[in-house]
Scaffold this active site. Sequence first.
Site, short mmCIF file in Angstrom:
data_model
loop_
_atom_site.label_atom_id
_atom_site.label_comp_id
_atom_site.label_asym_id
_atom_site.label_seq_id
_atom_site.Cartn_x
_atom_site.Cartn_y
_atom_site.Cartn_z
CE LYS A 67 -15.37 3.34 1.49
NZ LYS A 67 -16.25 2.55 0.61
NE ARG A 144 -11.07 -1.26 0.08
CZ ARG A 144 -11.44 -0.07 -0.42
NH1 ARG A 144 -10.85 1.03 -0.05
NH2 ARG A 144 -12.41 -0.01 -1.30
NE ARG A 178 -18.63 5.24 -7.52
CZ ARG A 178 -18.14 4.60 -6.45
NH1 ARG A 178 -18.29 5.10 -5.25
NH2 ARG A 178 -17.50 3.47 -6.59
NE ARG A 222 -14.04 4.09 -8.84
CZ ARG A 222 -14.09 3.89 -7.52
NH1 ARG A 222 -14.38 4.90 -6.71
NH2 ARG A 222 -13.85 2.71 -7.00
NE ARG A 233 -15.21 -1.32 -6.33
CZ ARG A 233 -15.93 -0.34 -6.88
NH1 ARG A 233 -16.25 -0.38 -8.17
NH2 ARG A 233 -16.30 0.69 -6.16
N1 LIG Z 1 -6.73 0.19 1.77
C1 LIG Z 1 -6.68 -0.42 0.59
N2 LIG Z 1 -6.10 -1.64 0.47
C2 LIG Z 1 -6.02 -2.27 -0.71
N3 LIG Z 1 -6.52 -1.77 -1.86
C3 LIG Z 1 -7.13 -0.56 -1.81
C4 LIG Z 1 -7.23 0.18 -0.59
N4 LIG Z 1 -7.87 1.35 -0.84
C5 LIG Z 1 -8.15 1.34 -2.15
N5 LIG Z 1 -7.71 0.20 -2.74
C6 LIG Z 1 -7.83 -0.17 -4.17
O1 LIG Z 1 -8.49 0.89 -4.87
C7 LIG Z 1 -9.77 0.47 -5.37
C8 LIG Z 1 -10.76 1.59 -5.28
O2 LIG Z 1 -10.93 1.97 -3.94
P1 LIG Z 1 -12.14 2.89 -3.49
O3 LIG Z 1 -12.20 4.09 -4.34
O4 LIG Z 1 -12.00 3.10 -2.02
O5 LIG Z 1 -13.40 2.01 -3.84
P2 LIG Z 1 -14.75 1.54 -3.18
O6 LIG Z 1 -15.77 2.33 -3.90
O7 LIG Z 1 -14.76 0.09 -3.58
O8 LIG Z 1 -14.78 1.74 -1.70
C9 LIG Z 1 -10.11 -0.76 -4.54
O9 LIG Z 1 -11.01 -1.64 -5.21
C10 LIG Z 1 -8.72 -1.39 -4.36
O10 LIG Z 1 -8.29 -2.04 -5.54
#
Ligand SMILES: Nc1ncnc2c1ncn2[C@@H]1O[C@H](COP(=O)(O)OP(=O)(O)O)[C@@H](O)[C@H]1O
Length: 287
Positions: A67, A144, A178, A222, A233
């Site tokens: 994404k 989300r 990553r 990360r 996740r």
């Molecule tokens: N919209 C959201 N609602 C709740 N938690 C979020 C949201 N966006 C990000 N997070 C938090 O930040 C973390 C990392 O998000 P992100 O970088 O988008 O990871 P991913 O690679 O899992 O898509 C998530 O696992 C969550 O803990």
Amino acid sequence: MSAMSRAIRAFGGGAASRRNLSVAASKEAPALAAAAAVVAGRRGGRDPGEDGSRVQWVFLGCPGVGKGTYAGRLSRLLGVPHIATGDLVRDALASQDPLYKQLAEIVNHGKLVSDEIIINLLSKRLEEGEEKGELGFILDGFPRTIRQAEILEGVTDIDLVINLKLREEALLAKCIGRRKCSQCGGNFNVASIDIEGQNGGPRMYMPPLLPPPECESKLITRADDTEEVVKERLRVYHDLCEPVEDFYRARGKLLEFNLPGGIPESWPKLLQALNIEDPDNKRSAAA
Ligand SMILES: Nc1ncnc2c1ncn2[C@@H]1O[C@H](COP(=O)(O)OP(=O)(O)O)[C@@H](O)[C@H]1O
């Protein structure tokens, strides 16, 4: 403060109830009507406005699907901000703000942070953008949950939701592989993915995206990209985020895009699916 950031804060803030949400929405009516008119103007196609004002897009997809990569590329191409809530959360964690201290525990276990915290971070980011005169957005990682999707729907019109899909076997490897350069911020991936085709389909090959020599010693991973946390996740995505796909599918806004492989293969096909002219083809045609 922009109509959207103000409304989104009112919608999600603290003990916001559905009633509060409607109050906020009606107060923002003129701005929302204007936003809807802009959106309505581009319903016929996916041709973004020249000033980026017509782009109000969302990227959905499992962790590791890419994404951030594709939203970032589109944001540079279309001149609209790429707003990734995961980045906002990581910045908040890095700021050592006592308010966000407890977040690390949640994020590093692969759980979602509360809707209230996310809405707060997002409205702050939208306000900063508004001050800089930003127009439009490509959201990555938000909404989300169904509640987040409803909040967003209450304040503005999203005209396109791009749902990136990648074979499950590749997702875990991509997350674990990553890396980020702690100095230049460049994103890399050390995973080399080569998976047999399914049902007679083509093999999927995603070569690693290796860092240049000057970044090699500065790579960081990360904290939530360990095998155990990535699996959690993915589980959270299937439970809480997949219903968001259905939410937008039911509204006719979901564009499903199956990534055929790595960036060189997928990027031109994504542009084609979005009806955007490939700048690389344009350049070579002009040469
Ligand atoms: N919209 C959201 N609602 C709740 N938690 C979020 C949201 N966006 C990000 N997070 C938090 O930040 C973390 C990392 O998000 P992100 O970088 O988008 O990871 P991913 O690679 O899992 O898509 C998530 O696992 C969550 O803990």
